[in-house]
Design an enzyme around this catalytic site. Structure first.
Site, PDB file in Angstrom:
ATOM      1  N   GLU A 245       0.704  -1.452  -0.060  1.00 43.14           N
ATOM      2  CA  GLU A 245      -0.377  -0.691   0.264  1.00 43.14           C
ATOM      3  C   GLU A 245       0.887   1.269   0.237  1.00 43.14           C
ATOM      4  O   GLU A 245       1.283   1.278   0.525  1.00 43.14           O
ATOM      5  CB  GLU A 245      -1.164   0.245   1.169  1.00 43.14           C
ATOM      6  N   ASP A 321      -7.010  -0.099  -3.236  1.00 51.39           N
ATOM      7  CA  ASP A 321      -7.986   0.951  -3.128  1.00 51.39           C
ATOM      8  C   ASP A 321      -8.947   0.168  -4.440  1.00 51.39           C
ATOM      9  O   ASP A 321     -10.191   1.763  -5.282  1.00 51.39           O
ATOM     10  CB  ASP A 321      -7.420   2.000  -3.153  1.00 51.39           C
TER      11      ASP A 321
END
Length: 494
Positions: A245, A321
């Site tokens: 991430e 996401d």
């Protein structure tokens, strides 16, 4: 707790795991030896998850559309939905612990198209993958994969992988047993090393449960592609990296690891694993040989990654996401509880090699389906008139969409009682040259090469069979164009 104390304890835990792995080395070695004896036998006796369990790091997710990943598994591998009536069908295995029943899919999807709706988790955790919802980076739901665009064979048995075009994605935000926080885990995926791009992000692994970017260290997933916005390896790519991430990482440095090489095996084994202040990347050719370690060491030297903050969702083909501009092909993969030893991973690699992945022989005859549109190469009006520019159209199973690949590289079609060849009009080789049907004359402009990446190139021109403008509507014309790797230049015959 100080960084020094945490690091010491984390390494102590790793040493204990290493001792446990050494104690199991004889067993794991025996398993690895068994896989080398007979690919057909191994499919009926053991799978990668049996090896991980023996090594003390059991699977908490086991996804495959090609074979059982446990020797005792006899359930469904995946589910398909056909376009003609929206009916659903589970596709299982030919026998317990064996290969996918591709013939069942072929029969169910005949004369129409099918998409993969569920990839079942073969573990007892039931962490199935379904259509990904929208997320912070892109709305959803995501597209579902065409069920026929990644044909393969395993020891001669036909099967299908998961062909991820941009916009396609699978996810499970409500899992059981998957690592959270700083808990140790491992994972591997078998991928097509020739099918990738620089989009974000073709991942398989641990992600956020909200489908949003919730910060550094909230993911731990295998990434494959050649994007260089974040970290990267040596050469032009693609690289196996870790999506943790807010960064794709090839090592401890946040940008570059010279020891993470470009890898493009047709069938690629990619592995990532992580534990407290420790993680590793390993990879190899899924068709032969062993694994190489591209990185093994402490977490990246940036804030937020030690300790990790994993959330335990599972993604395939997308970022945490829901970033979904990437492409790739997935055949099988697992996630484990605990940090697997190298001995266990080496035994798993031997099992994968013994499974016998190989390119699916091109069918002698059938529809030529485009990857970008899911539609079939078609002769307008089913006419036998020479010189008509071919097009894509909804797949019907009719004569105007039934192409035969001959031994000398021609693609022929029988329409209105006439056999015609697929032809680069006038023998031209420039971008935009019409691809038409014409009486067969043996010319090089009527010879076509099927390539491992799914492209079809003209022997005379070297250019790709291309759906103009990457269109997907019925009657979009087909032409020659410089090969660039787009899904509008990828085809499957059969």
């Amino acid at each position: 707790m100080s960084d020094t104390t945490r690091t010491t304890r984390g390494r102590g835990a790793l040493r204990r795991l290493a001792r446990a792995g050494a104690a199991l080395a004889v067993l794991v070695g025996a398993l690895a030896g068994a896989t080398a004896t007979s690919g057909a036998a191994q499919a009926a006796t053991q799978g990668p998850c049996d090896i991980y369990r023996a090594g003390g790091t059991p699977c908490v997710a086991a996804h495959s559309t090609t074979r059982a990943l446990y020797g005792g598994y006899a359930g469904p591998l995946y589910q398909v939905r056909r376009a003609s009536d929206q009916a659903l069908r589970d596709i299982g295995v030919l026998s317990t612990g064996g290969y996918a029943d591709a013939a069942a899919q072929d029969a169910f999807c005949a004369h129409t198209t099918c998409v993969i709706t569920v990839i079942y988790d073969q573990s007892e955790r039931h962490n199935h993958l379904t259509q990904a919802p929208g997320g912070g980076a892109a709305p959803g739901p995501d597209n579902l994969a065409d069920a026929t665009l990644a044909p393969t064979t395993l020891n001669g048995h036909r099967a299908y992988g998961v062909y991820v075009a941009p916009g396609t994605g699978y996810r499970n935000n409500h899992t059981s047993g998957v690592a959270t926080g700083d808990q140790p885990e491992g994972m591997y995926a078998i991928l097509d090393g020739t099918h990738y791009n620089g989009g974000c992000c073709f991942d398989y692994g641990n992600a956020e449960t909200s489908s949003n970017d919730t910060g550094n260290g909230h993911m731990e997933a295998i990434y494959f592609g050649n994007i260089k916005v974040w970290g990267y390896g040596s050469g032009p790519g693609p690289w196996v990296m870790a999506d943790l991430e807010n960064g794709l990482f090839s090592g401890a440095d946040t940008r570059y690891n010279a020891n993470d090489p470009t890898v493009n095996h047709r069938y690629l084994t990619a592995m990532v694993k992580g534990a407290p202040n420790q993680w590793a990347i390993r990879a190899g050719d899924a068709q032969s040989g062993g694994l190489s370690t591209f990185y093994s060491g402490p977490r990246p030297n940036a804030a937020g990654y030690d300790p990790m903050h994993k959330e335990g969702a599972i993604i395939l083909g997308i970022g945490g996401d829901n970033s979904k501009s990437a492409r790739g092909t997935f055949y099988e993969g697992v996630m484990t509880a605990g940090y697997p030893s190298e001995a266990t991973e080496n035994a798993v690699q031997a099992n994968i090699v013994a499974a016998g992945y190989a390119n699916s022989p091109a069918a002698a005859s059938g529809a030529l389906r485009g990857a970008g549109s899911g539609k079939c190469l078609d002769v307008p009006g089913a006419s036998g008139t020479p010189g008509l520019q071919t097009q894509i159209n909804g797949c019907s199973g009719g004569a105007s969409q039934t192409w035969t690949r001959t031994a000398d590289g021609r693609l022929t079609v029988d329409v209105s009682g006439t056999t015609l060849c697929l032809d680069a009009y006038g023998g031209a080789t420039a971008d935009g040259t019409k691809v038409v049907t014409w009486p067969c004359n043996g010319g090089a402009n009527q010879q076509w090469q099927f390539n491992a990446d799914g492209s079809v190139t003209g022997v005379q021109s070297g250019r790709c069979l291309d759906v103009a403008g990457a269109g997907t509507a019925d009657a979009t014309p087909v032409q020659l164009w410089s090969c660039w790797g787009g899904d509008n230049q990828r085809w499957a015959l059969g």
